[in-house]
Design an enzyme around this catalytic site. Structure first.
Site, short mmCIF file in Angstrom:
data_model
loop_
_atom_site.label_atom_id
_atom_site.label_comp_id
_atom_site.label_asym_id
_atom_site.label_seq_id
_atom_site.Cartn_x
_atom_site.Cartn_y
_atom_site.Cartn_z
N GLU A 45 0.83 -1.20 0.00
CA GLU A 45 0.00 0.00 0.00
C GLU A 45 0.87 1.25 0.00
O GLU A 45 1.84 1.35 0.76
CB GLU A 45 -0.90 -0.02 1.24
CG GLU A 45 -1.91 1.10 1.32
CD GLU A 45 -2.84 0.95 2.51
OE1 GLU A 45 -3.84 1.69 2.57
OE2 GLU A 45 -2.60 0.08 3.38
N LYS A 114 -9.17 3.42 -2.66
CA LYS A 114 -9.52 2.60 -1.50
C LYS A 114 -10.94 2.89 -1.06
O LYS A 114 -11.35 4.05 -0.97
CB LYS A 114 -8.52 2.87 -0.37
CG LYS A 114 -8.58 1.89 0.79
CD LYS A 114 -7.42 2.10 1.76
CE LYS A 114 -7.43 1.10 2.89
NZ LYS A 114 -6.27 1.26 3.81
N CYS A 175 -5.72 -3.29 1.87
CA CYS A 175 -5.51 -3.42 3.31
C CYS A 175 -6.80 -3.59 4.11
O CYS A 175 -7.34 -4.68 4.19
CB CYS A 175 -4.69 -2.24 3.83
SG CYS A 175 -3.91 -2.55 5.44
N SER A 357 20.91 -1.06 34.09
CA SER A 357 20.79 -1.01 35.54
C SER A 357 20.95 -2.36 36.22
O SER A 357 21.11 -2.43 37.43
CB SER A 357 19.40 -0.45 35.92
OG SER A 357 18.39 -1.37 35.56
#
Length: 664
Positions: A45, A114, A175, A357
């Site tokens: 896309e 789309k 999509c 740490s």
């Protein structure tokens, strides 16, 4: 016979607004597809401009440069004799659409906008695009002159149509349309479309891949057909990692699977499939055929081209395969690692610095960097020239070949343990041992002098000296002294990131990595502008539970035995004085509803400065991008808490027990 069609799909590591690089990757994918005999090539896309352009879609330059790239593709000899399906934004009658541009031999066949836009979570397509709401309707699109000069066409079809070739019919989804309840492939299939294509910009979320695969396979299980899915991959400029998984499915079964995580910028899948398998499959579904007899037809764009050869009796076709899914621990090991690599090479920095740490979160971040080094060495071993070139540029050595992950880690990864008078020897030893096992360049330093200097300035100005609670100080004094230590560490992290390589006689600077997990961000368990403030954070979207499982995965798969003691150690920030040399401060958060919401609202302001983090879950606390909420609350929640109390009271009367516990 003319029934065996050869089609190609791909996963491309596109980069928002990198038109030159995007063009090169698109062209390469077309070359590979043609070399493997494909007659149709599908791409991701918005691949021409990159999916993540965001508000740059408002700019006319983004549209202009997209058409310039399209013109280059149309002119290229590589695009001859293959149907090319590319994605780009298109302005039609002053409305901006997210489109597929499908072309063959210098002629645009169809521009398909789309229909269903993604507009939840990280997706804001309705901000930039308008959905095409004219079902089965086609209009004339007037091409810009730059394209007319190449194609000789003045207008082309624009709208909701399908392509009819000499041997089959193809229909497009983009999509989100696959995820919609009324996906176009349903009625397209009933109307005789045999090949469905889907161009995606779908990002990684833990445990999501199987859903996408199931949707693709189910699209053709009930209706028959061939489904081809392309997706973007990699980090294209923000918090998301697009996770590839290009695939080809037929009649409900996967026949080709692409990788979910890899450092390959271009990955192409090619499959040869028998259209008669689709036709015979459909012929046996009487309910489908009854529905097909009543469907409204789609406009068809006739294409004088075939996806098959006339003599294909002996052409072998692809057989179904079993999709292999990664475990969540593998996803954490691979996804953020690939994202970090893209960020590192595209930011043109020389490596990373991590305040280590000795706790689970910073150790998990270190393990992800180590996994990245593994992926780089593996890619180079497999002949990836792009990764090798990037690695050489990052380490500033044109002859370098990364072969050992620990050796590569030493060159690009600096870890730093920042001790104070409140730090224990245990955490120091744990950090040092992990650094040795992954191979990082490790620094031990003490921040006490800087802390005393800062507090000294305050005392000199005010005439007052704050003290920790254990020495008689108030809670305000105690918190302020903890925050000074935490913020000093952030300042030192950036100083060492800028100058550590300089002290080693090496060029460049380092990106500072943060290591606050999603639970800490929600709870607000961090100091604003402490070591959670960094350039990027690979674990900021991952829960503590998943991180603990990932640590166990690293023990077993990377043989990092130092992680065993880190896993078993009590969590602590080590910001308060030790008691007999041992840690007095341990960190446990009550899981009570009121306590959570009180702390969430008090600390919500911290999210406005949250370090950009890899998005890994369906939820993210990232302010103003994913989690759109206020940062100034009435923290008493009087109405809401009163409702909770009433509900608890009802339950107590019903069950005859007490459900109320005091929380601080």
């Amino acid at each position: 016979m003319g029934r065996a069609v050869t089609v190609a799909t791909c996963a491309l590591n596109q980069w928002a607004l990198d038109f030159e690089g995007n063009l090169e990757r698109i062209s390469r994918s077309i070359d590979i597809a043609k070399s493997r005999g494909a007659r149709y090539r599908l791409g991701p896309e918005l691949e021409i401009c990159g999916y993540g352009c965001s508000d740059h879609y408002y700019e006319s330059d983004t549209l202009l440069h997209s058409f310039q790239v399209l013109a280059k593709l149309l002119e290229s000899p590589a695009t001859q004799d293959i149907i090319c399906d590319v994605g780009m934004p298109v302005l039609h009658r002053n409305v901006r659409y997210n489109c597929r541009v499908i072309f063959l031999n210098k002629k645009i066949l169809l521009i398909r906008p789309k229909i269903s836009l993604a507009n939840a979570g990280n997706y804001r397509e309705l901000r930039w695009f308008t959905p095409w709401n004219k079902a089965r309707h086609v209009e004339e699109y007037f091409l810009p002159r730059i394209i007319q000069e190449v194609t000789g066409q003045e207008t082309v079809p624009f709208g909701d149509a399908v392509l009819a070739t000499k041997d089959t019919c193809l229909g497009t989804e983009i999509c989100e349309e696959l995820w919609a309840p009324n996906s176009p492939h349903i009625e397209m299939g009933l109307d005789g479309v045999e090949i469905f294509t889907n161009s995606s910009g779908s990002h990684h979320v833990l445990r999501k891949a199987h859903t996408r695969v199931d949707l693709v396979n189910s699209a053709t299980a009930k209706n028959g057909g061939i489904y081809i899915l392309a997706n973007q991959k990699g980090c294209d400029g923000d918090r998301l990692y697009y996770d590839g998984c290009a695939m080809i499915s037929m009649n409900g079964e996967t026949v080709a699977q692409g990788s979910q995580f890899s450092l390959d910028d271009v990955e192409v899948l090619v499959a040869t499939l028998d259209l008669e398998d689709v036709r015979s499959y459909r012929a046996e579904i009487s309910s489908r055929n009854l529905a097909a007899s009543k469907v409204n037809p789609y406009p068809r764009v006739k294409v004088n081209f075939a996806l098959s050869c006339s003599d294909d009796v002996a052409v072998p076709t692809c057989m179904p395969i079993q999709w292999r899914h990664h475990s969540p621990e593998e996803e954490i090991s691979l996804g953020p690692a690939c994202w970090l690599w893209d960020y590192l090479r595209r930011s043109k920095q020389a490596g990373f610095l991590l305040p280590l740490s000795g706790g689970i979160d910073s150790s998990a971040t270190a393990c992800i960097v180590y996994s990245m080094c593994h992926q780089v060495c593996l890619a180079v071993k497999n002949g990836n020239a792009d990764v090798l070139a990037d690695a050489r540029r990052i380490v500033n050595d044109e002859t370098y070949v990364p072969e050992d992950p620990r050796e590569f880690c030493k060159r690009i990864f600096t870890t730093c343990y920042m001790a104070s008078e409140n730090s224990s020897q245990d955490t120091c030893n744990r950090a040092k041992l992990l650094a040795e096992q992954i191979g990082s360049y490790h620094i031990n330093l003490n921040i006490d002098a800087a802390v005393k200097a800062i507090v000294g300035i305050f005392s000199m100005v005010t005439g007052r000296t704050p003290h920790f609670s254990v020495y008689g100080g108030s809670s305000r004094e105690n918190l302020a002294l903890q925050n000074v230590q935490a913020r000093i560490r952030m300042v030192l992290a950036y100083l060492f990131a800028q100058l550590t390589l300089w002290t080693r006689g090496m060029p460049g600077g380092l990106l500072v990595l943060g290591s606050a997990n999603v639970d800490e961000s929600l709870r607000g368990y961090l100091t604003k502008y402490d070591c959670s403030s960094a350039d990027i954070n690979p674990i900021g979207g991952i829960s503590k539970t998943d991180l603990k499982n990932f640590i166990q995965y690293c023990i077993e798969n990377f043989q990092l035995t130092a992680l065993r003691s880190i896993m078993s150690a009590p969590p602590t920030a080590e910001l308060e004085p030790l008691v007999d040399g041992q840690v007095a401060q341990t960190d446990e958060v009550a899981s009570k509803v009121k306590h959570f919401f009180r702390m969430y609202s008090i600390n919500r302001h911290k999210m406005t400065t949250l370090t950009p983090s890899y998005h890994a879950e369906n939820y993210s606390p990232d302010d103003n991008r994913f989690d759109l909420r206020p940062f100034l609350y009435n923290t008493t929640w009087s109405w809401q808490f009163r409702c909770i109390d009433k509900q608890v009271s009802k339950l107590e009367k019903k069950e005859g027990i007490s459900l109320v516990e005091d929380v601080d």
